[in-house]
Write an enzyme that holds these catalytic residues in place. Structure first.
Site, short mmCIF file in Angstrom:
data_model
loop_
_atom_site.label_atom_id
_atom_site.label_comp_id
_atom_site.label_asym_id
_atom_site.label_seq_id
_atom_site.Cartn_x
_atom_site.Cartn_y
_atom_site.Cartn_z
N THR A 180 -4.55 -21.11 -20.34
CA THR A 180 -5.94 -20.83 -20.68
C THR A 180 -6.51 -19.82 -19.69
OG1 THR A 180 -7.06 -22.46 -19.26
CG2 THR A 180 -6.17 -23.27 -21.37
N ARG A 181 -7.80 -19.50 -19.86
CA ARG A 181 -8.48 -18.56 -18.96
C ARG A 181 -9.22 -19.29 -17.85
NH1 ARG A 181 -13.05 -15.26 -18.81
NH2 ARG A 181 -13.99 -16.41 -20.54
N LYS A 182 -8.94 -20.58 -17.69
CA LYS A 182 -9.56 -21.36 -16.61
C LYS A 182 -8.80 -21.12 -15.31
CE LYS A 182 -11.18 -24.97 -19.77
NZ LYS A 182 -11.09 -26.39 -20.16
N THR A 183 -8.80 -19.88 -14.89
CA THR A 183 -8.03 -19.45 -13.73
C THR A 183 -8.95 -19.23 -12.53
OG1 THR A 183 -8.19 -17.21 -14.63
CG2 THR A 183 -6.14 -18.41 -15.03
N HIS A 207 -1.91 -24.92 -15.09
CA HIS A 207 -2.36 -24.14 -13.93
C HIS A 207 -3.50 -24.77 -13.14
CE1 HIS A 207 -5.76 -22.47 -16.35
NE2 HIS A 207 -4.89 -22.54 -17.33
#
Length: 298
Positions: free
Chosen positions: A141-144, A280
């Site tokens: 996902t874009r939860k980085t 992640h």
């Protein structure tokens, strides 16, 4: 003979990535390097050791190497990118001036530890999905982490999963806030299509079968079924596929609350994409250490 594809993930990296390494080094040594004063500039050799208590995937070689190259050191790798290793493994050898090796040590180890942790977790989740019979896409996902996304997305790719969209420009994704602000799913899709052009896929997050039906009717390319699980998920997917067969082309994505423990419940091949932040967020880092070797003449 062409070399293995495992060696070439670095070809994906943008021109700007080396400046990020420079910034990380500047952050860690903003003024005086007192420890470097102590050790001086004698030439030394250091062993990179993969430690911990589990088999791990090596990921992040380009970043680790660049840290030391910027400091005038060299790195000789003994494993390929994406290769599994068991602790304790001599992974690489770093050579250079003692103070330069120690100047880059913590920055390089932190990058490698997190990147390898993400790659290891990504591979494990993908392997579990395959064991459950799932044949389609596993994605992150874009939860980085802000400022560290490139490394984290890179780790996902080395681990064998899809990185999903990398930023807001990679794909149009309309979530609940976009929809509520636009008035409806149909309105949001129409507005997005005006500016997105033909080259961008359009994904819409939905909370129910009715919302999914509206998104398909309005022309969404990907329908994200958020937090819909179990028999409800299977029923929604099958009914909508039957209804729109031959009329619309689209993919189904399932996201939200996916873990290693419940992955088998969501791993149904009617779903085209399983996206999860478990690969992640809160990932255990892989333990590495860098040990300068004592000169033989001492």
């Amino acid at each position: 003979m062409a070399s293995s594809h495992l060696e070439h993930y670095e070809y994906l990296l943008p021109p700007s990535w080396k400046t990020q390494v420079t910034a990380w080094l500047q952050e860690d040594a903003p003024s005086f390097d007192y420890g470097g004063f102590v050790v001086g500039e004698d030439q030394r050799e250091a062993f990179l050791l993969g430690k911990g208590f589990q088999t791990a995937v090596l990921a992040g070689k380009p970043f680790f190497t660049e840290v030391f190259e910027q400091l005038g050191c060299t790195v000789e790798w003994h494993l390929e990118e994406g290769e599994n290793f068991d602790p304790v493994k001599h992974v690489a050898t770093v050579r250079g001036k003692a103070r330069q090796i120690l100047l880059g040590e913590r920055v390089a180890l932190n990058i490698l530890a997190r990147c390898s942790g993400i790659a290891t977790k990504s591979k494990r989740v993908k392997d579990l999905a395959r064991q459950a019979g799932y044949k389609n896409i596993i994605a992150g996902t874009r939860k980085t982490t802000p400022g560290f996304r490139l490394v984290e997305k890179y780790g996902m790719l080395v681990g064998g999963i899809d990185g999903h969209r990398h930023d807001l420009s990679s794909m149009i994704m309309l979530k609940d806030n976009h929809i509520w602000s636009s008035g409806s799913i149909t309105n949001a899709i129409k507005q997005a299509r005006k500016v997105g052009g033909f080259s961008l896929l359009l994904e819409v997050e939905v909370q129910s079968e009715a919302e999914a039906d509206e998104a398909i009717d309005a022309g969404a390319d990907i329908i994200m079924l958020d937090n819909i699980e179990g028999n409800e998920l299977v029923g929604v997917v099958r009914r909508l596929r039957e209804k729109w067969a031959g009329k619309r082309k689209f993919l189904f994505e399932s996201s939200g609350n996916i873990t290693e423990k419940n992955l088998h419940e969501r791993a149904i091949n009617e779903i085209d994409i399983l996206s999860t932040s478990v690969v992640h967020q809160s990932v255990q880092h892989i333990d590495f250490s860098l040990k300068i070797q004592k000169p033989k003449n001492l």
